[in-house]
Design a protein around this motif. Structure first.
Motif, PDB file in Angstrom:
ATOM      1  N   HIS A  30       0.821  -1.218   0.000  1.00  0.00           N
ATOM      2  CA  HIS A  30       0.000   0.000   0.000  1.00  0.00           C
ATOM      3  C   HIS A  30       0.854   1.266   0.000  1.00  0.00           C
ATOM      4  O   HIS A  30       0.405   2.327   0.429  1.00  0.00           O
ATOM      5  N   GLY A  31       2.075   1.153  -0.456  1.00  0.00           N
ATOM      6  CA  GLY A  31       2.886   2.343  -0.696  1.00  0.00           C
ATOM      7  C   GLY A  31       3.725   2.847   0.472  1.00  0.00           C
ATOM      8  O   GLY A  31       4.366   3.895   0.365  1.00  0.00           O
ATOM      9  N   PHE A  32       3.726   2.145   1.597  1.00  0.00           N
ATOM     10  CA  PHE A  32       4.592   2.547   2.719  1.00  0.00           C
ATOM     11  C   PHE A  32       6.029   2.173   2.356  1.00  0.00           C
ATOM     12  O   PHE A  32       6.331   1.008   2.078  1.00  0.00           O
ATOM     13  N   ARG A  33       6.918   3.182   2.377  1.00  0.00           N
ATOM     14  CA  ARG A  33       8.297   2.933   1.917  1.00  0.00           C
ATOM     15  C   ARG A  33       9.283   2.765   3.061  1.00  0.00           C
ATOM     16  O   ARG A  33      10.405   2.317   2.848  1.00  0.00           O
ATOM     17  N   LYS A  34       8.876   3.193   4.265  1.00  0.00           N
ATOM     18  CA  LYS A  34       9.837   3.202   5.379  1.00  0.00           C
ATOM     19  C   LYS A  34       9.416   2.203   6.459  1.00  0.00           C
ATOM     20  O   LYS A  34       9.069   2.573   7.569  1.00  0.00           O
ATOM     21  N   VAL A  35       9.436   0.937   6.062  1.00  0.00           N
ATOM     22  CA  VAL A  35       9.034  -0.141   6.975  1.00  0.00           C
ATOM     23  C   VAL A  35      10.268  -0.977   7.302  1.00  0.00           C
ATOM     24  O   VAL A  35      11.006  -1.372   6.398  1.00  0.00           O
ATOM     25  N   ARG A  36      10.504  -1.210   8.578  1.00  0.00           N
ATOM     26  CA  ARG A  36      11.591  -2.113   8.996  1.00  0.00           C
ATOM     27  C   ARG A  36      11.026  -3.123   9.992  1.00  0.00           C
ATOM     28  O   ARG A  36      10.105  -2.806  10.749  1.00  0.00           O
ATOM     29  N   ILE A  37      11.612  -4.314  10.013  1.00  0.00           N
ATOM     30  CA  ILE A  37      11.277  -5.317  11.025  1.00  0.00           C
ATOM     31  C   ILE A  37      12.501  -5.504  11.918  1.00  0.00           C
ATOM     32  O   ILE A  37      13.612  -5.686  11.417  1.00  0.00           O
ATOM     33  N   ILE A  38      12.295  -5.438  13.226  1.00  0.00           N
ATOM     34  CA  ILE A  38      13.380  -5.680  14.173  1.00  0.00           C
ATOM     35  C   ILE A  38      13.135  -7.025  14.842  1.00  0.00           C
ATOM     36  O   ILE A  38      12.085  -7.239  15.456  1.00  0.00           O
ATOM     37  N   GLU A  39      14.097  -7.933  14.727  1.00  0.00           N
ATOM     38  CA  GLU A  39      13.946  -9.300  15.226  1.00  0.00           C
ATOM     39  C   GLU A  39      15.050  -9.624  16.236  1.00  0.00           C
ATOM     40  O   GLU A  39      16.222  -9.353  15.985  1.00  0.00           O
ATOM     41  N   ALA A  40      14.644 -10.188  17.369  1.00  0.00           N
ATOM     42  CA  ALA A  40      15.596 -10.468  18.449  1.00  0.00           C
ATOM     43  C   ALA A  40      16.567 -11.598  18.102  1.00  0.00           C
ATOM     44  O   ALA A  40      17.704 -11.604  18.567  1.00  0.00           O
ATOM     45  N   THR A  41      16.112 -12.561  17.286  1.00  0.00           N
ATOM     46  CA  THR A  41      16.929 -13.754  17.021  1.00  0.00           C
ATOM     47  C   THR A  41      17.588 -13.668  15.645  1.00  0.00           C
ATOM     48  O   THR A  41      17.465 -12.662  14.941  1.00  0.00           O
ATOM     49  N   SER A  42      18.245 -14.762  15.252  1.00  0.00           N
ATOM     50  CA  SER A  42      18.952 -14.767  13.968  1.00  0.00           C
ATOM     51  C   SER A  42      18.087 -15.324  12.838  1.00  0.00           C
ATOM     52  O   SER A  42      18.562 -15.505  11.728  1.00  0.00           O
ATOM     53  N   ARG A  43      16.795 -15.614  13.137  1.00  0.00           N
ATOM     54  CA  ARG A  43      15.946 -16.241  12.113  1.00  0.00           C
ATOM     55  C   ARG A  43      14.564 -15.600  12.064  1.00  0.00           C
ATOM     56  O   ARG A  43      14.129 -14.973  13.024  1.00  0.00           O
ATOM     57  N   SER A  44      13.893 -15.782  10.919  1.00  0.00           N
ATOM     58  CA  SER A  44      12.509 -15.326  10.805  1.00  0.00           C
ATOM     59  C   SER A  44      11.591 -16.520  11.054  1.00  0.00           C
ATOM     60  O   SER A  44      12.016 -17.663  10.995  1.00  0.00           O
ATOM     61  N   GLY A  45      10.312 -16.246  11.326  1.00  0.00           N
ATOM     62  CA  GLY A  45       9.336 -17.323  11.492  1.00  0.00           C
ATOM     63  C   GLY A  45       8.752 -17.428  12.880  1.00  0.00           C
ATOM     64  O   GLY A  45       7.665 -17.957  13.056  1.00  0.00           O
ATOM     65  N   GLY A  46       9.474 -16.947  13.909  1.00  0.00           N
ATOM     66  CA  GLY A  46       8.935 -17.009  15.264  1.00  0.00           C
ATOM     67  C   GLY A  46       8.626 -18.433  15.678  1.00  0.00           C
ATOM     68  O   GLY A  46       9.490 -19.310  15.665  1.00  0.00           O
ATOM     69  N   ARG A  47       7.349 -18.665  16.041  1.00  0.00           N
ATOM     70  CA  ARG A  47       6.953 -19.994  16.504  1.00  0.00           C
ATOM     71  C   ARG A  47       6.685 -20.976  15.363  1.00  0.00           C
ATOM     72  O   ARG A  47       6.242 -22.087  15.592  1.00  0.00           O
ATOM     73  N   ILE A  48       6.942 -20.536  14.135  1.00  0.00           N
ATOM     74  CA  ILE A  48       7.021 -21.478  13.012  1.00  0.00           C
ATOM     75  C   ILE A  48       8.495 -21.825  12.885  1.00  0.00           C
ATOM     76  O   ILE A  48       9.322 -20.957  12.607  1.00  0.00           O
ATOM     77  N   GLN A  49       8.830 -23.067  13.155  1.00  0.00           N
ATOM     78  CA  GLN A  49      10.233 -23.482  13.092  1.00  0.00           C
ATOM     79  C   GLN A  49      10.310 -24.939  12.651  1.00  0.00           C
ATOM     80  O   GLN A  49       9.836 -25.835  13.337  1.00  0.00           O
ATOM     81  N   THR A  50      10.908 -25.132  11.476  1.00  0.00           N
ATOM     82  CA  THR A  50      11.068 -26.489  10.950  1.00  0.00           C
ATOM     83  C   THR A  50      12.469 -26.976  11.293  1.00  0.00           C
ATOM     84  O   THR A  50      13.437 -26.251  11.103  1.00  0.00           O
ATOM     85  N   GLY A  51      12.548 -28.195  11.829  1.00  0.00           N
ATOM     86  CA  GLY A  51      13.840 -28.773  12.180  1.00  0.00           C
ATOM     87  C   GLY A  51      14.060 -30.068  11.424  1.00  0.00           C
ATOM     88  O   GLY A  51      13.312 -30.402  10.499  1.00  0.00           O
ATOM     89  N   GLY A  52      15.080 -30.807  11.822  1.00  0.00           N
ATOM     90  CA  GLY A  52      15.385 -32.070  11.153  1.00  0.00           C
ATOM     91  C   GLY A  52      15.683 -33.170  12.152  1.00  0.00           C
ATOM     92  O   GLY A  52      16.162 -32.914  13.252  1.00  0.00           O
TER      93      GLY A  52
END
Length: 510
Positions: A30-52
Motif C-alpha cells: 500500500h505504498g509505505f516505503r519506510k518499513v523495517r522489522i526488528i527481530e531479536a533472534t537470527s531467524r525469521s518465522g517465530g513460533r514457526i520453526q522447521t527442524g530435522g
C-alpha cells in the motif's frame, strides 16, 4: 489528521514471525516505503520453526494448518505458493467439518502393557467429545455452571460414567481414558491443567472447516516465500528490543515543529544500545514475553487495564518429543497411540514429584505419515509444568525415560528409539511458552484491551504510536498461525486507513 502520507511514515515492526511479516507485506503493497522489522533472534518465522531428525523434516513449532479451507489465509497462501499436496487442496478435504478434532485411527495402550480394544473405549471417547463440545456452548448461552472447563468435564464425566457404566467392568479403564484425553486437551489448549481454562470464554475459539494438514516441505517454506516478497535488508536480525519509548511528543504544537526536524514520537531502544525512531511501532511479540517483560518494555508503562488483561490471559507450554525407530512397533494404519494409566480413573491431582512423574503427562504419540517421507518417527505430546520440567533435563535422560515408558506400555522390553529431537518453547527467552489460552476469569474484553493501540482513544497525543498484533490479539483464532497472520494484516490496515481515510459518503437531498 496525519502529519504526512503513509509513504513517508516510519513504521517499525517488532518481531519477524508470520504476524510481523504479514503486516510488512501489506504496508509495502500500500505504498509505505519506510518499513523495517526488528527481530531479536537470527531467524525469521517465530513460533514457526522447521527442524530435522536424521535428514527428515520435523516441525519444532507450528504443526498443522488448522482448518485448511478458503476462510483460512494461511491455507490460501500455501496454495498460492504451491506448498501443499493435492489431497490437502482438494474440495473434499476443505469441506470436512470436524469441529477442530480430526478423526484419527487410534491405538490404545495401558500401563500394564496391554493393547486395549477400541470398541471398549468408544463410549468414553463419545462422552468426552460430547462434553468438550458442550463446554464450548456456554459462550453463547446462559452463564456457565462453574468456572473452569476441567471442573465441568471431570464432574460430568464421572457423573455419566458412574450412572451408565455402574456395573460394567470397563468403567475404570474408560475413566482412566478421560484423564488421558484431558491431558491431550491441555496440549491443544496450551495450558497446565484444564482447571485453569475459563468455561464461559472457552467457546470464543472458532475452528474452521477442513481436515488439518501439514506442509510436505516444512512450515518454514511458507515463511521463506513470504520473506522473498519483501525488499532485501528490511529485517534487522539479532536485535533484541530493550525498551519502546512512546509519546515522546506530548502536544500538537510540538508535533508541528518537530515534523520539520524529522523527530518521531516513538524511539525503539535495543539491548545493544542502538536506537531507531518511528512514527508507529507494531508489536507482534508473544504474550509469554509480554507477561515476563512488560515492566521494562514500554515507557511510559502500559495503562493499567491493558496490564491487567495481559496478566489475566493464559499462556502455557506444549512441547513435542520426536523419536526415530529402525522399525515400527505400531500397526501400519495407526495414526495416534494413546497411553492410559490404569490408576488414573479418579482424576488424580497433578503430580507432586516432578522428577519421577513428569512423564505421566505425556498423553499420546502421533505417527508421522507418510512412511516414504518420514520413515518411522513418532511425535510425543506433553503440556504444562511437566513439559517445562522436561526441557531442563539432558537429552539422554529424556530418551531413557521415554524408552522406559514405551517398553512398559507395549510390554516389549526391546523397544529402543535411535534418535530424539524435542522442542523447548518455555525456555526460549523470546517466547516463554507456546501459545495463548483463555484463563479462568478472563474474557473477550481482555483480548480487546490487549489489542487497543497506544495512546488510548481520546488522547491529544499523536495516534497509533504503538499497535499490537500476534495470535494473542485475535478473539476467535488465538493460538493459531492464521490468527497471528490476520492480526498482522489488521494492524497494517489500521495504519493504511489512518493515512487514507475512507471518503465520506455524500447523500443527495431530494
Amino acid at each position: 489528521m496525519a502529519l504526512h502520507s503513509g509513504a513517508d511514515a516510519r513504521v517499525l515492526i517488532i518481531g519477524c514471525g508470520i504476524s510481523g511479516i504479514g503486516a510488512a507485506q501489506k504496508l509495502i503493497r500500500h505504498g509505505f516505503r519506510k518499513v523495517r522489522i526488528i527481530e531479536a533472534t537470527s531467524r525469521s518465522g517465530g513460533r514457526i520453526q522447521t527442524g530435522g531428525l536424521d535428514g527428515k523434516i520435523v516441525e519444532i513449532g507450528a504443526n498443522w494448518i488448522h482448518g485448511p479451507s478458503q476462510e483460512n489465509p494461511v491455507f490460501r497462501l500455501a496454495c498460492q505458493y504451491q506448498l501443499l499436496d493435492g489431497e490437502c487442496m482438494s474440495e473434499e478435504n476443505q469441506s470436512v467439518d470436524i469441529g477442530g478434532l480430526p478423526p484419527l485411527f487410534s491405538t490404545w495402550l495401558s500401563s500394564s502393557g496391554k493393547k486395549l480394544e477400541a470398541e471398549v473405549l468408544a463410549p468414553a471417547v463419545e462422552v468426552f467429545m460430547t462434553l468438550l463440545k458442550k463446554s464450548q456452548e456456554f459462550y453463547h448461552s446462559s452463564r456457565a455452571p462453574m468456572s473452569s472447563v476441567g471442573e465441568f468435564i471431570k464432574r460430568e464425566a464421572l457423573r455419566i460414567s458412574n450412572k451408565e457404566w455402574k456395573d460394567d467392568e470397563a468403567k475404570k479403564i474408560r475413566q482412566a481414558m478421560f484423564s488421558t484425553l484431558l491431558k491431550l486437551e491441555c496440549g491443544v489448549s496450551g495450558t497446565h491443567t484444564m482447571d485453569d481454562v475459563d468455561l464461559e470464554a472457552f467457546g470464543m475459539y472458532k475452528s474452521l472447516p477442513g481436515l488439518d494438514c501439514t506442509f510436505p516441505g516444512g512450515y518454514e517454506g511458507l515463511i521463506t516465500h513470504m520473506m522473498n516478497e519483501l525488499p532485501k535488508d528490511i529485517v534487522l536480525f539479532n536485535k533484541p528490543v530493550k525498551c519502546i519509548h512512546w509519546n515522546n511528543i506530548h502536544n500538537s504544537q510540538a508535533q508541528q515543529s518537530s515534523s520539520k526536524q524529522g523527530l518521531c514520537p516513538v524511539t525503539v531502544q535495543c539491548v545493544n544500545g542502538e536506537t531507531f525512531e518511528a512514527d508507529h511501532v507494531i508489536l507482534t511479540i508473544p504474550l509469554g514475553y509480554m507477561k515476563r517483560n512488560h515492566a521494562t518494555l514500554l515507557n511510559p508503562p502500559l495503562p493499567r487495564h491493558k496490564l491487567h488483561s495481559i496478566q489475566r490471559l493464559g499462556f502455557g507450554t506444549n512441547n513435542k518429543i520426536f523419536l526415530e525407530f529402525e522399525q515400527p512397533f505400531w500397526d501400519e494404519n495407526s495414526e495416534v497411540i494413546f497411553l492410559l494409566w490404569e490408576d488414573e480413573y479418579d482424576f488424580p491431582d497433578p503430580v507432586s514429584d516432578m522428577k519421577t512423574a513428569w512423564i505421566k503427562k505425556l498423553s499420546c504419540f502421533t505417527v508421522l505419515k507418510p512412511v516414504e517421507r518420514y520413515g518411522h518417527i513418532l511425535c510425543g505430546w506433553i503440556a504444562g509444568h511437566e513439559s517445562e520440567y522436561m526441557e531442563t533435563l539432558p537429552e539422554e535422560e529424556v530418551m531413557h525415560t521415554v524408552t522406559r515408558l514405551l517398553r512398559r506400555f507395549t510390554g516389549n522390553p526391546t523397544i529402543t528409539p535411535k534418535k530424539l529431537v524435542r522442542s523447548q518453547w518455555y525456555h526460549d527467552p523470546y517466547t516463554c511458552g507456546s501459545y495463548t489460552y483463555v484463563a479462568k476469569g478472563c474474557s473477550g474484553q481482555d483480548i480487546d484491551n490487549l489489542t487497543e493501540p497506544l495512546p488510548l482513544t481520546g488522547s491529544k497525543a499523536k495516534p497509533l504510536q504503538v499497535l499490537f498484533a500476534g495470535e494473542a490479539t485475535h478473539k476467535s483464532f488465538f493460538s493459531t498461525v492464521h490468527g497471528a497472520l490476520l492480526t498482522g494484516w489488521r494492524e497494517a490496515d489500521r495504519l493504511i486507513s489512518h493515512y487514507n481515510p475512507a471518503p465520506k459518503k455524500i447523500t443527495a437531498h431530494l
